[in-house]
Write a protein that holds these residues in place. Sequence first.
Motif, PDB file in Angstrom:
ATOM      1  N   SER A 161       0.415   8.200   1.185  1.00 17.55           N
ATOM      2  CA  SER A 161      -0.812   8.818   0.666  1.00 17.55           C
ATOM      3  C   SER A 161      -1.995   8.469   1.546  1.00 17.55           C
ATOM      4  N   ALA A 162      -2.013   7.239   2.047  1.00 21.05           N
ATOM      5  CA  ALA A 162      -3.143   6.819   2.889  1.00 21.05           C
ATOM      6  C   ALA A 162      -3.239   7.703   4.128  1.00 21.05           C
ATOM      7  N   ALA A 163      -2.058   8.093   4.652  1.00 19.45           N
ATOM      8  CA  ALA A 163      -2.064   8.933   5.854  1.00 19.45           C
ATOM      9  C   ALA A 163      -2.300  10.403   5.513  1.00 19.45           C
ATOM     10  N   ARG A 164      -1.712  10.836   4.378  1.00 15.73           N
ATOM     11  CA  ARG A 164      -1.788  12.266   4.046  1.00 15.73           C
ATOM     12  C   ARG A 164      -3.104  12.653   3.384  1.00 15.73           C
ATOM     13  N   ASN A 165      -3.612  11.765   2.520  1.00 20.28           N
ATOM     14  CA  ASN A 165      -4.857  12.078   1.800  1.00 20.28           C
ATOM     15  C   ASN A 165      -5.889  10.985   2.053  1.00 20.28           C
ATOM     16  N   PRO A 166      -6.346  10.848   3.283  1.00 18.76           N
ATOM     17  CA  PRO A 166      -7.334   9.786   3.532  1.00 18.76           C
ATOM     18  C   PRO A 166      -8.627  10.076   2.777  1.00 18.76           C
ATOM     19  N   ILE A 167      -9.202   9.026   2.201  1.00 15.27           N
ATOM     20  CA  ILE A 167     -10.477   9.210   1.500  1.00 15.27           C
ATOM     21  C   ILE A 167     -11.562   8.730   2.458  1.00 15.27           C
ATOM     22  N   LEU A 191       0.840  -1.198   0.000  1.00 12.53           N
ATOM     23  CA  LEU A 191       0.000   0.000   0.000  1.00 12.53           C
ATOM     24  C   LEU A 191       0.870   1.240   0.000  1.00 12.53           C
ATOM     25  N   ASP A 192       0.317   2.317  -0.514  1.00 15.61           N
ATOM     26  CA  ASP A 192       0.999   3.595  -0.444  1.00 15.61           C
ATOM     27  C   ASP A 192       0.640   4.207   0.912  1.00 15.61           C
ATOM     28  N   GLU A 193       1.458   3.878   1.917  1.00  9.36           N
ATOM     29  CA  GLU A 193       1.108   4.264   3.286  1.00  9.36           C
ATOM     30  C   GLU A 193       1.112   5.782   3.468  1.00  9.36           C
TER      31      GLU A 193
END
Length: 499
Positions: free
Chosen positions: A487-493, A483-485
Amino acid sequence: MSNDDQKMTTMTGFGLGEVPTLFEESVSGRQGVSLPPETPDTENLVTSLIPPSHIRRVPLSLPELSEFQVVRHFTRLSQRTLSVDNTFYPLGSCTMKYNPKLNEAIAASDNFAGSHPSQPEESLQGLLAIYYQLSQWLGALTGLPGVSLQPAAGAHGEFTALLVAKAYFRDRGEVQRLQVLVPDTAHGTNPASATRCGMEPIALTSKNGKLDPTELKHHLSERTACLMITNPNTLGLFEEEILEISALVHEVGALVYLDGANFNALVGRVRPADFGADLMHINLHKTFSVPHGSGGPGSGPICVRETLAPYLPVPIVEMRDGQFRLRSDRPKSIGKVRTFFGNIPAVVRAWAYIAQLGLEGLREVSGHAVLNANYLLKLLAQYYDVPYGPRCMHEFVIDGTRQKKSGVKALDIAKKLLDFGFHPPTTYFPLIVPEALMIEPTETENKETLEAFARAMIEIAKLAVDNPSAVTSAPEHTPVSRLDELSAARNPIVTWPEL
Ligand SMILES: *Cc1c(COP(=O)(O)O)cnc(C)c1O
């Protein structure tokens, strides 16, 4: 099997297929519980209890499912997660050891789980006795008799203890003591806690992985409040100069704060007060067997010297006239740091654990923690760089710099371990080791597990040379790939599906 049956089987999917979200599984009108039909009476009751402005006019858009769908959904998700109960979990510094289920049963018993914080003290005598006894035991094990079981985590314990130190110095008229010296091997929570209590963290450069007394001397002054030291430190090394270090700190009138997260390496053998600690925190969820992870729920009691005890948070459990009482009228106390009594189930589990093991059992805990780590270190030493060896305490750090030459980073090694079914160790901490993999096997693992893990690590070291892309593309056999951890933390959807 009919077509429909086949469809059902795929939908309930035991395999690694996707688990639909609860919203996707929702069917309008489906219910988990059958409530009696609404009557004018119930409606009147609701309107008499809740002001009209708070009564919802549009139904809340929640998924509608039956009970068994919810059970299956969460059970399936839980089976996709690596945990101490299904695999080896050598997350360095975090002490992810097996938690005996007996402790769970005791903590879940109605006597504790069913108690209410506003009950009168007389009806909570059993629980208060546990608080009292655990405080006494922690005081005896650390040599620091002032104990508060209030803080909710290790970091919260650090914060609370630093407030205690600050109150102590204020009381002595030494308000200028605001500097907290923190070695560069420390856990990130140490400088964070110091900053949060309005103190000033100052980083000390370590030498050969340990705190250098000369470097310490250079920073000590009448402005020093505490040295915050972790022993054994996060490289898994015992600070052998600790007696000299403590003496230097005390000479300038400052305090020695021990970050006690690694107490499972010492428990039953070393009392931190004997090497100069004045105050410390303990992670019940690391040393004394309380399940933890994903940020909680933990418990971080603090233990302090007699002279610092008046400043501890309230309430304190005392025994007076054969009765256990909560005492809050303590004029020098820093006040409250947590609602009610702290984390009751964590306290009960830790009490049960110590009660079962006794001092002899606790000595075995620390003995096995150190033995297991050294055995694993020995199995791996030939295949990975060991910057601070050749022996360790309860954990050790290997450096993947050798593997990085062929493009395999510590992160890749960690991800590849998932394909072998192991939870990865801590990566990139402590910061002074570039490709750090910090491994803590804990005392509860057996020889076969340690050897199986070593075989996986050795296999990965070989792949790093022969077929690096097999490591850098890992994991391949998990429900989701890498996973792109960031982006997951910075741009949560975060979406709220329309139903
Ligand atoms: C875990 C840990 C902490 C923080 O404890 P939490 O309970 O996670 O807040 C502090 N220092 C060290 C060395 C740790 O391993």
